[in-house]
Design a protein around this motif. Structure first.
Motif, PDB file in Angstrom:
ATOM      1  N   TRP A   1       0.836  -1.195   0.000  1.00 51.47           N
ATOM      2  CA  TRP A   1       0.000   0.000   0.000  1.00 51.47           C
ATOM      3  C   TRP A   1       0.877   1.253   0.000  1.00 51.47           C
ATOM      4  O   TRP A   1       1.903   1.297   0.667  1.00 51.47           O
ATOM      5  N   PHE A   2       0.443   2.269  -0.742  1.00 56.39           N
ATOM      6  CA  PHE A   2       1.135   3.557  -0.765  1.00 56.39           C
ATOM      7  C   PHE A   2       0.126   4.677  -0.549  1.00 56.39           C
ATOM      8  O   PHE A   2      -1.027   4.592  -0.967  1.00 56.39           O
ATOM      9  N   GLU A   3       0.586   5.704   0.107  1.00 56.92           N
ATOM     10  CA  GLU A   3      -0.190   6.921   0.263  1.00 56.92           C
ATOM     11  C   GLU A   3       0.393   7.971  -0.670  1.00 56.92           C
ATOM     12  O   GLU A   3       1.609   8.195  -0.681  1.00 56.92           O
ATOM     13  N   CYS A   4      -0.463   8.565  -1.453  1.00 56.37           N
ATOM     14  CA  CYS A   4      -0.049   9.595  -2.405  1.00 56.37           C
ATOM     15  C   CYS A   4      -0.576  10.947  -1.933  1.00 56.37           C
ATOM     16  O   CYS A   4      -1.775  11.099  -1.703  1.00 56.37           O
ATOM     17  N   GLU A   5       0.303  11.897  -1.786  1.00 55.82           N
ATOM     18  CA  GLU A   5      -0.060  13.229  -1.331  1.00 55.82           C
ATOM     19  C   GLU A   5       0.376  14.254  -2.373  1.00 55.82           C
ATOM     20  O   GLU A   5       1.530  14.258  -2.790  1.00 55.82           O
ATOM     21  N   VAL A   6      -0.549  15.103  -2.813  1.00 55.75           N
ATOM     22  CA  VAL A   6      -0.271  16.094  -3.853  1.00 55.75           C
ATOM     23  C   VAL A   6      -0.579  17.487  -3.324  1.00 55.75           C
ATOM     24  O   VAL A   6      -1.684  17.745  -2.844  1.00 55.75           O
TER      25      VAL A   6
ATOM     26  N   ASP B   1      -5.259  -4.048   9.843  1.00 55.14           N
ATOM     27  CA  ASP B   1      -6.055  -5.228   9.497  1.00 55.14           C
ATOM     28  C   ASP B   1      -6.020  -6.261  10.615  1.00 55.14           C
ATOM     29  O   ASP B   1      -7.032  -6.910  10.917  1.00 55.14           O
ATOM     30  N   GLU B   2      -4.835  -6.423  11.244  1.00 54.15           N
ATOM     31  CA  GLU B   2      -4.711  -7.384  12.334  1.00 54.15           C
ATOM     32  C   GLU B   2      -5.562  -6.973  13.531  1.00 54.15           C
ATOM     33  O   GLU B   2      -6.226  -7.804  14.156  1.00 54.15           O
ATOM     34  N   LEU B   3      -5.569  -5.674  13.835  1.00 57.78           N
ATOM     35  CA  LEU B   3      -6.380  -5.187  14.949  1.00 57.78           C
ATOM     36  C   LEU B   3      -7.864  -5.357  14.649  1.00 57.78           C
ATOM     37  O   LEU B   3      -8.644  -5.719  15.532  1.00 57.78           O
ATOM     38  N   SER B   4      -8.245  -5.097  13.398  1.00 57.69           N
ATOM     39  CA  SER B   4      -9.646  -5.277  13.006  1.00 57.69           C
ATOM     40  C   SER B   4     -10.046  -6.743  13.115  1.00 57.69           C
ATOM     41  O   SER B   4     -11.149  -7.076  13.556  1.00 57.69           O
ATOM     42  N   TYR B   5      -9.141  -7.634  12.720  1.00 54.49           N
ATOM     43  CA  TYR B   5      -9.422  -9.075  12.795  1.00 54.49           C
ATOM     44  C   TYR B   5      -9.625  -9.499  14.248  1.00 54.49           C
ATOM     45  O   TYR B   5     -10.581 -10.216  14.570  1.00 54.49           O
ATOM     46  N   LEU B   6      -8.726  -9.040  15.129  1.00 52.41           N
ATOM     47  CA  LEU B   6      -8.821  -9.417  16.539  1.00 52.41           C
ATOM     48  C   LEU B   6     -10.092  -8.890  17.179  1.00 52.41           C
ATOM     49  O   LEU B   6     -10.602  -9.474  18.141  1.00 52.41           O
TER      50      LEU B   6
ATOM     51  N   PHE C   1       5.061  10.250  -2.162  1.00 54.91           N
ATOM     52  CA  PHE C   1       4.579   8.878  -1.968  1.00 54.91           C
ATOM     53  C   PHE C   1       5.165   8.333  -0.664  1.00 54.91           C
ATOM     54  O   PHE C   1       6.353   8.544  -0.369  1.00 54.91           O
ATOM     55  N   ARG C   2       4.327   7.627   0.078  1.00 56.07           N
ATOM     56  CA  ARG C   2       4.789   7.037   1.342  1.00 56.07           C
ATOM     57  C   ARG C   2       4.281   5.605   1.419  1.00 56.07           C
ATOM     58  O   ARG C   2       3.087   5.357   1.218  1.00 56.07           O
ATOM     59  N   ASP C   3       5.171   4.673   1.735  1.00 55.59           N
ATOM     60  CA  ASP C   3       4.789   3.269   1.885  1.00 55.59           C
ATOM     61  C   ASP C   3       4.076   3.105   3.231  1.00 55.59           C
ATOM     62  O   ASP C   3       4.669   3.311   4.287  1.00 55.59           O
ATOM     63  N   ILE C   4       2.783   2.719   3.194  1.00 61.75           N
ATOM     64  CA  ILE C   4       1.998   2.555   4.423  1.00 61.75           C
ATOM     65  C   ILE C   4       1.571   1.098   4.614  1.00 61.75           C
ATOM     66  O   ILE C   4       0.618   0.812   5.337  1.00 61.75           O
ATOM     67  N   THR C   5       2.303   0.177   3.967  1.00 62.38           N
ATOM     68  CA  THR C   5       1.938  -1.239   4.028  1.00 62.38           C
ATOM     69  C   THR C   5       1.929  -1.748   5.473  1.00 62.38           C
ATOM     70  O   THR C   5       1.001  -2.443   5.894  1.00 62.38           O
ATOM     71  N   ARG C   6       2.955  -1.412   6.212  1.00 59.86           N
ATOM     72  CA  ARG C   6       3.053  -1.906   7.592  1.00 59.86           C
ATOM     73  C   ARG C   6       1.874  -1.409   8.433  1.00 59.86           C
ATOM     74  O   ARG C   6       1.292  -2.166   9.208  1.00 59.86           O
ATOM     75  N   PHE C   7       1.524  -0.133   8.242  1.00 56.46           N
ATOM     76  CA  PHE C   7       0.382   0.421   8.976  1.00 56.46           C
ATOM     77  C   PHE C   7      -0.900  -0.307   8.605  1.00 56.46           C
ATOM     78  O   PHE C   7      -1.725  -0.634   9.461  1.00 56.46           O
TER      79      PHE C   7
END
Length: 216
Positions: free
Chosen positions: A18-23, A51-56, A40-46
């Motif tokens: 996942w990437f966040e794009c800011e213009v 997703d893990e918190l939502s699953y739990l 551009f910022r890589d937000i994959t870890r976030f």
């Protein structure tokens, strides 16, 4: 100077990144763009952590079924809907008989595997009108909205009994045979709210155990 700010999130590589794009854009008084900065910022870890918190929050980590908090919340919604539509909701409280003997005989790890495989079997009943939850240990909840036909309590119970005529094959080629005791309570006859409905199903489940187990 007029500034415009746009932000979006996008995924690539089949949802694995996942990437966040800011213009940021700047215009002069005539509306002519003078500057544009794209970041551009890589937000994959976030995203993964989110997703893990939502699953739990909604699912049991051992079985993948709804956890009890999620089940109760959805059952509350079902009862409100059933009240509007004048429908019935049945709750089945399913308990594996003598599960402590399983843990004492073959160990906790094999016991957990049995909980998983039996939960996987119960998950096959899930549909828009049937919910399945792992309560804790060897206890499961099922809820049926407008029970009838293939999703009637009787049909589901008979399907469970049919499956339990064969042992479960576990790791190391261990085979375990089990039986279950089931208690059923029905809205609106037995209770008017979710917690009372669940409690009443539990009460009659213990009556089934007291009457000799392997019963509904």
């Amino acid at each position: 100077v007029k500034n415009q700010y746009l932000r979006c999130e996008c995924k690539i590589r089949d949802k694995k990144q996942w990437f966040e794009c800011e213009v940021n854009m700047a215009e002069d008084e005539d509306g002519t763009m003078t500057d544009k900065v794209v970041k551009f910022r890589d937000i994959t870890r976030f995203k993964i952590q989110n997703d893990e918190l939502s699953y739990l929050a909604y699912y049991d980590t051992l079985t993948g079924l709804y956890n009890r908090n999620c089940f109760v919340g959805k059952l509350v919604e079902w009862l409100l809907k059933a009240g509007r539509e004048n429908c019935t909701v049945s709750v089945m409280f399913v308990d594996i008989d003598d599960f402590r003997k399983v843990n004492d005989g073959v160990g906790l790890i094999v016991g957990d595997e049995l909980i998983q495989v039996f939960g996987q079997f119960l998950s096959d009943f899930r549909s828009d009108n049937v919910m399945v939850s792992h309560f804790n240990s060897d206890l499961y909840w099922m809820a049926i909205y407008d029970p009838c036909g293939n999703r009637s309590v009787e049909r589901i119970y008979q399907s469970i009994r049919e499956r339990l005529r064969k042992p479960f094959l576990l790791t190391g080629k261990k085979e375990l045979e089990i039986s279950v005791s089931v208690g059923v309570a029905e809205y609106p006859e037995s209770a008017q709210n979710a917690l009372d409905l669940i409690n009443n199903a539990e009460i009659v489940m213990f009556k089934a155990k007291a009457a000799g187990k392997n019963a509904i």
